[in-house]
Write a protein that holds these residues in place. Structure first.
Motif, PDB file in Angstrom:
ATOM      1  N   ALA A  51       9.924   6.084  -0.338  1.00  0.00           N
ATOM      2  CA  ALA A  51       9.364   7.433  -0.358  1.00  0.00           C
ATOM      3  C   ALA A  51       9.585   8.060  -1.722  1.00  0.00           C
ATOM      4  N   GLU A  52       8.538   8.727  -2.235  1.00  0.00           N
ATOM      5  CA  GLU A  52       8.648   9.434  -3.509  1.00  0.00           C
ATOM      6  C   GLU A  52       7.933  10.773  -3.410  1.00  0.00           C
ATOM      7  N   ARG A  53       8.558  11.811  -3.934  1.00  0.00           N
ATOM      8  CA  ARG A  53       7.924  13.123  -3.937  1.00  0.00           C
ATOM      9  C   ARG A  53       6.725  13.117  -4.872  1.00  0.00           C
ATOM     10  N   ALA A  54       5.706  13.859  -4.473  1.00  0.00           N
ATOM     11  CA  ALA A  54       4.501  14.028  -5.287  1.00  0.00           C
ATOM     12  C   ALA A  54       4.244  15.519  -5.408  1.00  0.00           C
ATOM     13  N   GLY A  55       4.631  16.107  -6.539  1.00  0.00           N
ATOM     14  CA  GLY A  55       4.492  17.538  -6.711  1.00  0.00           C
ATOM     15  C   GLY A  55       5.413  18.297  -5.781  1.00  0.00           C
ATOM     16  N   ASP A  56       5.061  19.552  -5.498  1.00  0.00           N
ATOM     17  CA  ASP A  56       5.903  20.399  -4.655  1.00  0.00           C
ATOM     18  C   ASP A  56       5.617  20.233  -3.166  1.00  0.00           C
ATOM     19  N   ASP A  57       4.443  19.682  -2.842  1.00  0.00           N
ATOM     20  CA  ASP A  57       4.035  19.710  -1.437  1.00  0.00           C
ATOM     21  C   ASP A  57       3.673  18.346  -0.868  1.00  0.00           C
ATOM     22  N   PHE A  70       0.827  -1.203   0.000  1.00  0.00           N
ATOM     23  CA  PHE A  70       0.000   0.000   0.000  1.00  0.00           C
ATOM     24  C   PHE A  70       0.863   1.255   0.000  1.00  0.00           C
ATOM     25  N   SER A  71       0.228   2.355  -0.405  1.00  0.00           N
ATOM     26  CA  SER A  71       0.871   3.664  -0.421  1.00  0.00           C
ATOM     27  C   SER A  71      -0.078   4.686   0.176  1.00  0.00           C
ATOM     28  N   VAL A  72       0.506   5.709   0.813  1.00  0.00           N
ATOM     29  CA  VAL A  72      -0.286   6.791   1.405  1.00  0.00           C
ATOM     30  C   VAL A  72       0.294   8.126   0.955  1.00  0.00           C
ATOM     31  N   VAL A  97       4.665  10.524  -1.205  1.00  0.00           N
ATOM     32  CA  VAL A  97       3.969   9.242  -1.174  1.00  0.00           C
ATOM     33  C   VAL A  97       4.875   8.231  -0.504  1.00  0.00           C
ATOM     34  N   MET A  98       4.355   7.614   0.555  1.00  0.00           N
ATOM     35  CA  MET A  98       5.098   6.585   1.276  1.00  0.00           C
ATOM     36  C   MET A  98       4.527   5.224   0.884  1.00  0.00           C
ATOM     37  N   GLY A  99       5.359   4.380   0.308  1.00  0.00           N
ATOM     38  CA  GLY A  99       4.953   3.038  -0.074  1.00  0.00           C
ATOM     39  C   GLY A  99       5.484   2.009   0.902  1.00  0.00           C
ATOM     40  N   TRP A 102      11.797  16.547   6.007  1.00  0.00           N
ATOM     41  CA  TRP A 102      10.999  15.505   5.366  1.00  0.00           C
ATOM     42  C   TRP A 102      11.774  14.201   5.228  1.00  0.00           C
ATOM     43  N   GLY A 103      13.090  14.259   5.317  1.00  0.00           N
ATOM     44  CA  GLY A 103      13.895  13.039   5.261  1.00  0.00           C
ATOM     45  C   GLY A 103      13.607  12.073   6.394  1.00  0.00           C
ATOM     46  N   TRP A 104      12.929  12.567   7.431  1.00  0.00           N
ATOM     47  CA  TRP A 104      12.551  11.686   8.535  1.00  0.00           C
ATOM     48  C   TRP A 104      11.330  10.823   8.206  1.00  0.00           C
ATOM     49  N   LEU A 105      10.605  11.129   7.139  1.00  0.00           N
ATOM     50  CA  LEU A 105       9.363  10.395   6.864  1.00  0.00           C
ATOM     51  C   LEU A 105       9.571   8.891   6.652  1.00  0.00           C
ATOM     52  N   PRO A 106      10.596   8.437   5.911  1.00  0.00           N
ATOM     53  CA  PRO A 106      10.797   6.974   5.812  1.00  0.00           C
ATOM     54  C   PRO A 106      11.097   6.331   7.167  1.00  0.00           C
ATOM     55  N   LEU A 107      11.857   7.033   8.012  1.00  0.00           N
ATOM     56  CA  LEU A 107      12.175   6.472   9.331  1.00  0.00           C
ATOM     57  C   LEU A 107      10.924   6.458  10.210  1.00  0.00           C
TER      58      LEU A 107
END
Length: 285
Positions: free
Chosen positions: A153-159, A92-94, A162-164, A106-111
Motif C-alpha cells: 500500500a502506498e499513499r497517493a496525494g491526500d485522499d 497490478f495496482s488499483v 494505491v494498492m499493489g 485506512w490501515g485496514w486496506l492491506p488486510l
C-alpha cells in the motif's frame, strides 16, 4: 527476428499467453461499478510507482487499474524486490479513494486486499490460500507453506491509496526467486489462465471494498476483522516480530485488534500489539 526479439515476443512462451485487455475491460468496467478503467502494459518498473505518479498528477480516477505483463522493479514491503518472468503472474495496482472512511481506518486496506485476493483465488484457482499478517498470500506446496503473493500500500496525494498486488501464477520450480516462494501452478491450481483469475480477484476486491466503505471502515460491522482472522495463518502461531528500531518480540499471535494490529502474548506474560514490522513464523522446537 533476433534471439532477443524472440525472447521478448508476446508468444515466446505458449503456456503464458498475454492478457486480453479488451475482454477484461468489458467484464469489469461498468456504469456504477468501482473499476473505472483498466490498462495492460507490456513492461514497466513498478505499477505502484506509475499509478501513484498518475494520481499525484490528477491523471487517474478512483477505480483505475494498471496491470503489467512484466515488472522490472517490483517492490514488496521493506523495499524487497519482487521479480518474475514475463506473463508468469498477476502484477497490478488499483487506486482507491475512500473519502467516507476516517483516515485512521485506512490501515485496514492491506488486510482487506489480502482477504479479497485470497477469496478470489480460492474460487477461481481452486487452491487453498491463507494470509500471513500483514500482507502475504500463502499456499501449500508439497506439504510446505510457501509465499505466492504480496500486497503493498502506498499513499497517493491526500485522499488516495494505491494498492499493489503481485501473485505468482505459473512459475516453475526452477524459476522461483527463493526456495520459500511458491506459485499457483506448484500448488495444483485448476487453472493458470490469468484472465479469469484477475477478474475473480478484482470482483472480490470490489465486493469487500464496498462492504467496508458502506460500514464507514468499521472492521467489525463489515465482517472484515472476523474474515481476516479466520483466514490468517499467523494466528495461533509462535512468531517473532522484527520491529522498527532493531527491536524484536517473541510470542504467540493471539488476535487481530480493531486497528488491524497483530496482538502477541509475550513470553513475559504481557500483550503487545504490533502495527508494523516483519513477522517470522517460528517452527516448533
Amino acid at each position: 527476428m533476433t534471439p532477443r526479439d524472440a525472447a521478448d515476443s508476446r508468444w515466446s512462451d505458449l503456456d503464458r499467453p498475454p492478457l486480453n485487455a479488451a475482454a477484461l475491460r468489458r467484464a469489469l468496467v461498468r456504469e456504477g461499478g468501482l473499476w473505472t478503467g483498466l490498462e495492460v502494459v507490456q513492461r514497466t518498473g513498478s505499477t505502484n510507482s506509475d499509478l501513484v505518479a498518475r494520481a499525484d498528477e490528477g491523471k487517474a480516477a478512483e477505480g483505475a487499474v494498471l496491470v503489467a505483463e512484466e515488472q522490472t522493479s517490483g517492490r514488496g514491503r521493506l523495499e524487497r524486490q519482487w521479480t518474475a518472468p514475463a506473463r508468469s503472474g498477476l502484477f497490478f495496482s488499483v487506486l482507491l479513494r475512500p473519502a467516507e472512511v476516517p483516515v485512521a481506518r485506512w490501515g485496514w486496506l492491506p488486510l482487506l486486499t489480502g482477504v479479497a485476493v485470497a477469496t478470489g483465488l480460492s474460487r477461481a484457482a481452486g487452491v487453498d490460500t491463507a494470509l500471513k499478517w500483514p500482507n502475504d498470500l500463502l499456499i501449500t506446496v508439497g506439504g510446505e507453506e510457501r509465499k505466492a503473493g504480496g500486497i503493498l500500500a502506498e499513499r497517493a496525494g491526500d485522499d488516495g491509496v494505491v494498492m499493489g498486488v503481485g501473485i505468482n501464477v505459473s512459475l516453475r520450480a526452477e524459476e522461483l526467486p527463493v526456495p520459500q516462494a511458491g506459485s499457483l501452478t506448484l500448488a495444483g491450481a485448476v487453472t493458470t489462465d490469468r484472465d479469469p483469475l484477475l477478474r475473480a480477484v478484482l470482483r472480490s476486491l470490489e465486493d469487500w471494498y464496498g462492504r467496508w466503505r458502506r460500514a464507514g471502515g468499521d472492521p467489525t460491522a463489515s465482517g472484515l476483522q472476523e474474515t481476516y482472522a479466520a483466514g490468517c495463518a499467523t494466528l495461533g502461531r509462535h512468531v517473532r516480530a522484527e520491529l522498527p528500531g532493531d527491536r524484536s518480540v517473541v510470542g504467540e499471535a493471539v488476535a487481530i485488534d480493531g486497528d488491524g494490529r497483530l496482538v502477541l502474548a509475550t513470553e513475559e506474560g504481557g500483550r503487545e500489539p504490533v502495527g508494523a514490522g516483519d513477522i517470522v513464523h517460528l517452527r516448533p522446537a
